[in-house]
Scaffold this active site. Structure first.
Site, PDB file in Angstrom:
ATOM      1  N   SER A 140      24.068   5.006  25.809  1.00 13.76           N
ATOM      2  CA  SER A 140      22.994   4.722  24.844  1.00 13.76           C
ATOM      3  C   SER A 140      22.435   3.308  25.018  1.00 13.76           C
ATOM      4  CB  SER A 140      23.537   4.876  23.429  1.00 13.76           C
ATOM      5  OG  SER A 140      24.357   3.759  23.138  1.00 13.76           O
ATOM      6  N   CYS A 141      21.384   3.027  24.275  1.00  5.62           N
ATOM      7  CA  CYS A 141      20.751   1.699  24.339  1.00  5.62           C
ATOM      8  C   CYS A 141      21.723   0.599  23.905  1.00  5.62           C
ATOM      9  CB  CYS A 141      19.503   1.668  23.469  1.00  5.62           C
ATOM     10  SG  CYS A 141      19.743   2.333  21.812  1.00  5.62           S
ATOM     11  N   ASN A 142      22.449   0.818  22.811  1.00  2.00           N
ATOM     12  CA  ASN A 142      23.411  -0.197  22.355  1.00  2.00           C
ATOM     13  C   ASN A 142      24.527  -0.388  23.378  1.00  2.00           C
ATOM     14  OD1 ASN A 142      22.673  -1.252  19.719  1.00  2.00           O
ATOM     15  ND2 ASN A 142      22.841   0.855  18.996  1.00  2.00           N
ATOM     16  N   GLN A 144      15.543  -0.933  22.072  1.00  2.69           N
ATOM     17  CA  GLN A 144      16.205   0.376  22.151  1.00  2.69           C
ATOM     18  C   GLN A 144      15.411   1.401  22.936  1.00  2.69           C
ATOM     19  OE1 GLN A 144      14.730  -0.799  19.368  1.00  2.69           O
ATOM     20  NE2 GLN A 144      13.321   0.795  18.669  1.00  2.69           N
ATOM     21  N   GLY A 159      32.252   1.217  20.343  1.00  2.00           N
ATOM     22  CA  GLY A 159      33.361   0.657  21.141  1.00  2.00           C
ATOM     23  C   GLY A 159      33.904   1.679  22.135  1.00  2.00           C
ATOM     24  N   THR A 176       7.528  20.761  24.468  1.00  3.30           N
ATOM     25  CA  THR A 176       7.680  21.982  23.656  1.00  3.30           C
ATOM     26  C   THR A 176       6.355  22.417  23.049  1.00  3.30           C
ATOM     27  OG1 THR A 176       8.258  20.586  21.784  1.00  3.30           O
ATOM     28  CG2 THR A 176      10.088  21.577  22.999  1.00  3.30           C
ATOM     29  N   THR A 185      10.176   9.494  23.570  1.00  5.62           N
ATOM     30  CA  THR A 185      10.353   8.039  23.688  1.00  5.62           C
ATOM     31  C   THR A 185      10.958   7.652  25.048  1.00  5.62           C
ATOM     32  OG1 THR A 185      10.708   8.012  21.319  1.00  5.62           O
ATOM     33  CG2 THR A 185      11.354   6.035  22.516  1.00  5.62           C
ATOM     34  N   GLY A 238      22.532  10.147  23.599  1.00  2.00           N
ATOM     35  CA  GLY A 238      22.696  10.944  22.387  1.00  2.00           C
ATOM     36  C   GLY A 238      23.661  12.097  22.572  1.00  2.00           C
ATOM     37  N   HIS A 257      17.526  -3.516  18.151  1.00  2.44           N
ATOM     38  CA  HIS A 257      18.854  -3.675  17.562  1.00  2.44           C
ATOM     39  C   HIS A 257      19.271  -5.125  17.811  1.00  2.44           C
ATOM     40  CE1 HIS A 257      19.303   0.688  17.492  1.00  2.44           C
ATOM     41  NE2 HIS A 257      19.221   0.771  18.799  1.00  2.44           N
ATOM     42  N   ASP A 289      12.667   4.453  15.541  1.00  2.00           N
ATOM     43  CA  ASP A 289      11.721   3.983  16.554  1.00  2.00           C
ATOM     44  C   ASP A 289      10.327   3.862  15.925  1.00  2.00           C
ATOM     45  OD1 ASP A 289      13.577   3.792  18.568  1.00  2.00           O
ATOM     46  OD2 ASP A 289      13.245   5.821  19.320  1.00  2.00           O
TER      47      ASP A 289
HETATM   48  P1  NAD Z   1      12.397  11.762  21.156  1.00  3.13           P
HETATM   49  O1  NAD Z   1      12.533  12.622  19.954  1.00  3.13           O
HETATM   50  O2  NAD Z   1      11.496  10.581  21.096  1.00  3.13           O
HETATM   51  O3  NAD Z   1      11.915  12.646  22.381  1.00  3.13           O
HETATM   52  C1  NAD Z   1      12.474  13.872  22.686  1.00  3.13           C
HETATM   53  C2  NAD Z   1      11.404  14.754  23.288  1.00  3.13           C
HETATM   54  O4  NAD Z   1      11.992  16.008  23.631  1.00  3.13           O
HETATM   55  C3  NAD Z   1      10.264  15.047  22.321  1.00  3.13           C
HETATM   56  O5  NAD Z   1       9.043  14.928  23.042  1.00  3.13           O
HETATM   57  C4  NAD Z   1      10.504  16.501  21.897  1.00  3.13           C
HETATM   58  O6  NAD Z   1       9.299  17.165  21.610  1.00  3.13           O
HETATM   59  C5  NAD Z   1      11.141  17.052  23.157  1.00  3.13           C
HETATM   60  N1  NAD Z   1      11.977  18.239  22.926  1.00  3.13           N
HETATM   61  C6  NAD Z   1      12.584  18.650  21.809  1.00  3.13           C
HETATM   62  N2  NAD Z   1      13.273  19.771  22.034  1.00  3.13           N
HETATM   63  C7  NAD Z   1      13.078  20.086  23.328  1.00  3.13           C
HETATM   64  C8  NAD Z   1      13.496  21.164  24.145  1.00  3.13           C
HETATM   65  N3  NAD Z   1      14.275  22.131  23.685  1.00  3.13           N
HETATM   66  N4  NAD Z   1      13.093  21.164  25.430  1.00  3.13           N
HETATM   67  C9  NAD Z   1      12.317  20.179  25.930  1.00  3.13           C
HETATM   68  N5  NAD Z   1      11.880  19.143  25.193  1.00  3.13           N
HETATM   69  C10 NAD Z   1      12.248  19.115  23.908  1.00  3.13           C
HETATM   70  O7  NAD Z   1      13.868  11.360  21.562  1.00  3.13           O
HETATM   71  P2  NAD Z   1      14.295  10.068  22.388  1.00  3.13           P
HETATM   72  O8  NAD Z   1      14.378   8.924  21.467  1.00  3.13           O
HETATM   73  O9  NAD Z   1      13.463   9.958  23.617  1.00  3.13           O
HETATM   74  O10 NAD Z   1      15.795  10.438  22.749  1.00  3.13           O
HETATM   75  C11 NAD Z   1      16.114  11.232  23.882  1.00  3.13           C
HETATM   76  C12 NAD Z   1      17.553  10.954  24.253  1.00  3.13           C
HETATM   77  O11 NAD Z   1      17.658   9.570  24.614  1.00  3.13           O
HETATM   78  C13 NAD Z   1      18.579  11.179  23.136  1.00  3.13           C
HETATM   79  O12 NAD Z   1      19.799  11.564  23.716  1.00  3.13           O
HETATM   80  C14 NAD Z   1      18.722   9.793  22.538  1.00  3.13           C
HETATM   81  O13 NAD Z   1      19.935   9.616  21.861  1.00  3.13           O
HETATM   82  C15 NAD Z   1      18.641   8.951  23.799  1.00  3.13           C
HETATM   83  N6  NAD Z   1      18.250   7.554  23.577  1.00  3.13           N
HETATM   84  C16 NAD Z   1      17.273   7.239  22.681  1.00  3.13           C
HETATM   85  C17 NAD Z   1      16.937   5.913  22.487  1.00  3.13           C
HETATM   86  C18 NAD Z   1      15.920   5.494  21.474  1.00  3.13           C
HETATM   87  O14 NAD Z   1      16.037   4.438  20.895  1.00  3.13           O
HETATM   88  N7  NAD Z   1      14.886   6.255  21.241  1.00  3.13           N
HETATM   89  C19 NAD Z   1      17.570   4.919  23.230  1.00  3.13           C
HETATM   90  C20 NAD Z   1      18.508   5.286  24.193  1.00  3.13           C
HETATM   91  C21 NAD Z   1      18.854   6.610  24.348  1.00  3.13           C
END
Ligand code: NAD
Length: 336
Positions: free
Chosen positions: A139-141, A300, A194, A34, A11, A110, A219, A171
């Site tokens: 984070s997004c929030n 988000q 917070g 992966t 994402t 995260g 959100h 999502d």
């Molecule tokens: P996601 O699950 O959509 O994407 C993660 C990607 O990483 C996937 O393509 C997965 O296949 C890959 N992956 C898994 N293990 C792996 C590894 N060992 N090596 C390489 N790639 C690997 O997750 P996301 O929503 O994009 O979240 C990523 C980070 O961004 C997290 O820290 C999350 O908290 C943060 N975040 C997410 C959002 C949201 O709303 N989605 C918003 C802000 C921040």
């Protein structure tokens, strides 16, 4: 040109990759997956060099007929920085690899703040990331709260903020998580959001709590702030009008819920229908006895994307001026 590797093309990773391609001072060196999923095929279609996350997984790509350029180690050797966009808590495990390869890294929200030397929000603390090796984009929030509460705090002073976060369940591409028919209180009161804002604004007195609701699109935050200085509603509206990456929306124009805000982003022709800005309902901004109220919505999946770009500029000292970086990113991404 800063050569950027993206570890985790999900994402956040795919959006950050697309944003890097739009900048003239950095280039996308490759992305790490992966497994040979549809997203891996999209990376190839986009002509983004694709790498497996380890040697064992390379076979799956070869068997699926998907061309990879090597493993993450090969990509890191060709890059100046890794943006770790793997799922929460994986970044902390990957940090050892980045340290051993002596490569700079950006982590996402995260991860725990301790994963990095400093947490980051471009408008909040750009200068603290200048020259750093490990930075965490909040984070997004937290990004949403930093943009709006942060700008209020700088001008009017926040004596105390109480925020309720109404969180999207999952999502849009996530078919595993819920709830699908319930409102789930997060039994962590006050919630971690917070303290996360305090990683950027340590002196901002803020208490948060959260509930998860059955929606995938945005959100929503209801915010109450006791101000230090006197202000009226139009002062706050003017402030938000002049705050980058914040937009005002009006229910009289049809923005009666998050649904219309997302439709607006689609109508703008934004890729994936993203809205990188925080949307504040203009007429929710109200002041009663110097207590400010307003309601905002956070997309988000996309608000943190421009922050990652500014973070790279700070870490490589491409500019020491946050406003210059924010403007440059916004112009490249066609955001306000
Ligand atoms: P996601 O699950 O959509 O994407 C993660 C990607 O990483 C996937 O393509 C997965 O296949 C890959 N992956 C898994 N293990 C792996 C590894 N060992 N090596 C390489 N790639 C690997 O997750 P996301 O929503 O994009 O979240 C990523 C980070 O961004 C997290 O820290 C999350 O908290 C943060 N975040 C997410 C959002 C949201 O709303 N989605 C918003 C802000 C921040």
């Amino acid at each position: 040109m800063i050569k950027v590797a993206i570890n985790g093309y999900g994402t956040i990773g795919k959006r950050v990759a697309d944003a890097i391609v739009l900048q003239d001072d950095m280039q996308l060196q490759g992305v790490v997956k992966t497994k040979p999923s549809y997203e891996a095929k999209i990376a190839i279609k986009n002509k983004y060099p694709l790498y497996a996350n380890n040697k064992e997984n390379t076979k799956a790509f070869i068997d699926a007929g998907i061309k990879i350029e090597g493993t993450i180690d090969d990509l890191i050797d060709k890059s100046d920085i890794v943006i770790d966009c793997t799922p929460g808590k994986f970044g902390a495990q990957n940090r050892q690899l980045y340290r051993s390869k002596k490569i700079k890294a950006i982590f996402q929200g995260g991860e725990k703040p301790e994963v990095a030397q400093v947490s980051f929000n471009a408008q909040g603390n750009y200068k603290q990331a200048i020259g750093k090796d490990y930075v965490r984009v909040v984070s997004c929030n937290t990004t949403g709260l930093c943009r709006t509460l942060g700008s209020i705090h700088k001008i009017f002073g926040v004596k105390k903020a109480i925020v309720t976060l109404i969180r999207r369940a999952a999502d849009p591409n996530d078919s595993k998580k819920g709830p699908i028919n319930a409102v789930v209180p997060v039994i962590e009161v006050p919630s971690h959001h917070g303290p996360d804002v305090n990683t950027i604004f340590p002196d901002l007195n803020i208490l948060t709590s959260a509930v998860a609701v059955p929606t995938t699109i945005m959100h929503l935050h209801t915010i109450a702030i006791e101000l230090e200085k006197q202000a009226n509603a139009s002062d706050i509206k003017d402030l938000f009008k002049n705050t980058p990456r914040v937009i005002l929306v009006d229910e009289k124009d049809g923005f009666v819920s998050t649904a219309q805000i997302m439709e607006y982003a689609r109508d703008l022709g934004r890729k994936r229908g993203d809205l990188n800005e925080i949307a504040v309902w203009k007429n929710s901004i109200n002041i009663v006895s110097n207590q400010l109220f307003f309601i905002q919505a956070i997309h988000q999946e996309s608000d943190v994307v421009p922050e990652n770009i500014d973070c790279i500029r700070a870490m490589f000292e491409l500019t020491k001026d946050p406003i210059k970086s924010i403007r440059k990113t916004n112009i490249a991404m066609s955001i306000q």
